[in-house]
Enzyme design. Structure first.
Site, PDB file in Angstrom:
ATOM      1  N   LYS A   1      34.012  49.189  38.157  1.00 49.29           N
ATOM      2  CA  LYS A   1      33.981  47.964  37.361  1.00 49.29           C
ATOM      3  C   LYS A   1      32.681  47.255  37.716  1.00 49.29           C
ATOM      4  O   LYS A   1      32.493  46.802  38.847  1.00 49.29           O
ATOM      5  CB  LYS A   1      35.182  47.069  37.663  1.00 49.29           C
ATOM      6  CG  LYS A   1      35.176  45.798  36.819  1.00 49.29           C
ATOM      7  CD  LYS A   1      36.275  44.833  37.230  1.00 49.29           C
ATOM      8  CE  LYS A   1      36.161  43.546  36.414  1.00 49.29           C
ATOM      9  NZ  LYS A   1      37.075  42.498  36.925  1.00 49.29           N
TER      10      LYS A   1
ATOM     11  N   GLY B   1      39.573  33.318  36.945  1.00 46.82           N
ATOM     12  CA  GLY B   1      40.471  32.476  37.719  1.00 46.82           C
ATOM     13  C   GLY B   1      40.837  31.149  37.082  1.00 46.82           C
ATOM     14  O   GLY B   1      41.549  30.346  37.693  1.00 46.82           O
TER      15      GLY B   1
ATOM     16  N   ALA C   1      39.686  38.506  32.763  1.00 44.40           N
ATOM     17  CA  ALA C   1      39.355  37.152  33.238  1.00 44.40           C
ATOM     18  C   ALA C   1      39.962  36.063  32.372  1.00 44.40           C
ATOM     19  O   ALA C   1      39.867  36.087  31.149  1.00 44.40           O
ATOM     20  CB  ALA C   1      37.845  36.946  33.343  1.00 44.40           C
ATOM     21  N   GLY C   2      40.604  35.116  33.044  1.00 40.08           N
ATOM     22  CA  GLY C   2      41.124  33.927  32.390  1.00 40.08           C
ATOM     23  C   GLY C   2      42.549  34.012  31.898  1.00 40.08           C
ATOM     24  O   GLY C   2      43.126  33.008  31.479  1.00 40.08           O
TER      25      GLY C   2
END
Length: 258
Positions: free
Chosen positions: A98, A159, A185-186
């Site tokens: 990643k 986050g 993400a998120g």
């Protein structure tokens, strides 16, 4: 019906990918990941004691027989990312990566220029590259063209738990992409994971929302179920959205006789 996800040389039954950060203990992480059904977990190279024999994170991940996806979190440019990737391949015995490059420690926004540069070099070096990026349709196509095995556009800042703030762009990316699109993400709630899957994402990656939940094991299971539900809804084809009302029950002609 079989609905497995194939990326490069691996096939996955679960479309929920997970992170390993922020859990209170390795044991708590293990039970949450097991409950989620996740088969691919990402781990930062900087969190691994390469020379240690009893690294806590690796001990628990090996116990669960998870596929490892090392990441280059902490890298500020392409040079650092390539160096970290090389170390990860040697330490963990996998060419999967990643790719994360975020020079700004406050907002952790991915650097598109350095990411594209590193991706091209890493693909040529034999890595299976999954880049974490902004939800930029043009960048996603460029990364696909240089040989990335998938793309990982963000839903909102890492986050933040704000959900799919980039939804319009994610829809374009999913429509245009010829490689799997993994929303990363998120994502802060199972409902948001389901939403991403309903859009047609191939998978989602979740970490913070599981790791800081009151009951991490239960939240892991909830996310696993939500991803399955969202994927099933996508395959079933959602009903069209309309501004007008449409009665679900037929009009009764006998009422005209009153």
């Amino acid at each position: 019906m079989s609905d497995q996800l194939k990326i490069a040389d691996k096939t996955f039954t679960s479309r929920l990918f997970t992170g390993t950060g922020k859990f209170a203990t390795g044991e708590e992480m293990f039970h949450a990941l097991q409950a989620s059904g996740s088969e691919l977990v990402t781990v930062a190279l900087r969190r691994i004691d390469i020379d240690g024999q009893e690294d806590d994170i690796l001990k628990w991940l090996k116990k669960g027989n998870f596929n490892l996806l090392p990441n280059t979190s902490g890298a500020r440019n392409a040079k650092e990312a390539v160096f970290a990737a090389t170390l990860a391949r040697e330490a963990l015995g996998t060419n999967w990566l990643k790719l994360e490059i975020h020079p700004d420690p406050k907002y952790l926004m991915p650097d598109p220029i350095e990411t594209l540069k590193a991706a091209e070099e890493l693909v040529k070096a034999g890595f299976v590259v999954l880049p974490y990026i902004h939800a930029d349709p043009v960048l996603c196509k460029r990364l696909e063209e240089v040989g990335c095995a998938a793309v990982m556009p963000l839903g909102s800042p890492i986050g933040s738990n704000k959900g799919l703030r980039t939804r319009d762009f994610l829809e374009i990316i999913i429509e245009q992409s010829n490689v799997p699109v993994i929303v990363d993400a998120g994502i802060g709630a199972p409902s948001q994971a389901a939403e991403a899957m309903e859009l047609g994402a191939a998978a989602v990656l979740v970490n913070t929302a599981m790791a800081v939940a009151g009951d991490t094991k239960a939240m892991g299971k909830a996310f696993g179920m939500a991803v399955e539900a969202g994927r099933m809804a996508h395959l079933a084809k959602l009903a069209p959205v309309s501004n007008a009302a449409h009665a679900s029950s037929p009009l009764l002609s006998f009422l005209n006789d009153l």
